[in-house]
Design a protein around this motif. Structure first.
Motif, PDB file in Angstrom:
ATOM      1  N   ALA A  32      59.858  92.415  60.797  1.00  0.00           N
ATOM      2  CA  ALA A  32      58.478  92.788  61.128  1.00  0.00           C
ATOM      3  C   ALA A  32      57.521  92.334  60.036  1.00  0.00           C
ATOM      4  CB  ALA A  32      58.386  94.301  61.329  1.00  0.00           C
ATOM      5  N   ALA A  35      56.948  88.691  60.543  1.00  0.00           N
ATOM      6  CA  ALA A  35      56.053  88.500  61.689  1.00  0.00           C
ATOM      7  C   ALA A  35      54.612  88.823  61.325  1.00  0.00           C
ATOM      8  CB  ALA A  35      56.511  89.369  62.863  1.00  0.00           C
ATOM      9  N   ALA A  36      54.440  89.668  60.323  1.00  0.00           N
ATOM     10  CA  ALA A  36      53.100  90.047  59.860  1.00  0.00           C
ATOM     11  C   ALA A  36      52.567  89.086  58.801  1.00  0.00           C
ATOM     12  CB  ALA A  36      53.131  91.470  59.313  1.00  0.00           C
ATOM     13  N   ALA A  78      50.426  92.011  61.771  1.00  0.00           N
ATOM     14  CA  ALA A  78      51.014  91.036  62.691  1.00  0.00           C
ATOM     15  C   ALA A  78      49.961  90.517  63.661  1.00  0.00           C
ATOM     16  CB  ALA A  78      52.190  91.656  63.438  1.00  0.00           C
ATOM     17  N   HIS A  81      47.757  88.201  61.760  1.00  0.00           N
ATOM     18  CA  HIS A  81      48.488  86.956  61.456  1.00  0.00           C
ATOM     19  C   HIS A  81      48.564  86.063  62.688  1.00  0.00           C
ATOM     20  CE1 HIS A  81      51.251  84.399  59.285  1.00  0.00           C
ATOM     21  NE2 HIS A  81      52.150  84.532  60.234  1.00  0.00           N
ATOM     22  N   ARG A  82      48.850  86.662  63.843  1.00  0.00           N
ATOM     23  CA  ARG A  82      48.885  85.882  65.093  1.00  0.00           C
ATOM     24  C   ARG A  82      47.504  85.297  65.401  1.00  0.00           C
ATOM     25  NH1 ARG A  82      51.996  90.148  66.744  1.00  0.00           N
ATOM     26  NH2 ARG A  82      50.250  91.085  67.854  1.00  0.00           N
TER      27      ARG A  82
END
Length: 89
Positions: A32, A35-36, A78, A81-82
């Protein structure tokens, strides 16, 4: 979290939870974190250090409620970041 936190002389339950985290749970949190947007080397020791470095402040600041605060922080990071990746693409 930029405030100065004092590490307690006595072990709290929250610190026990973070410091004694099972490797199976740790790997999920490290995933996680990646992903962040956290850049974490793949060596176990590096993952372990990054995980503890990230979670200990939550344990110190929020006590028994550290999980929900850390989880909310990772979800927000996350998403950001996305979004940053989509903006760059």
């Amino acid at each position: 979290m930029s405030e100065t936190l004092i590490y307690p002389a006595e072990m709290t339950q929250a610190l026990k939870d973070v410091l004694g985290m099972h490797p199976g749970d740790s790997i999920m949190v490290v995933g996680a974190m990646r992903a962040a947007g956290f850049e974490i080397a793949s060596r176990y020791e590096d993952e372990n250090a990054a995980l503890r470095h990230y979670l200990i402040p939550f344990a110190l600041q929020h006590g028994d409620d550290w999980r929900s605060h850390a989880g909310a922080d990772l979800v927000a990071r996350a998403a950001a970041h996305r979004a940053a990746g989509e903006d760059a693409g």
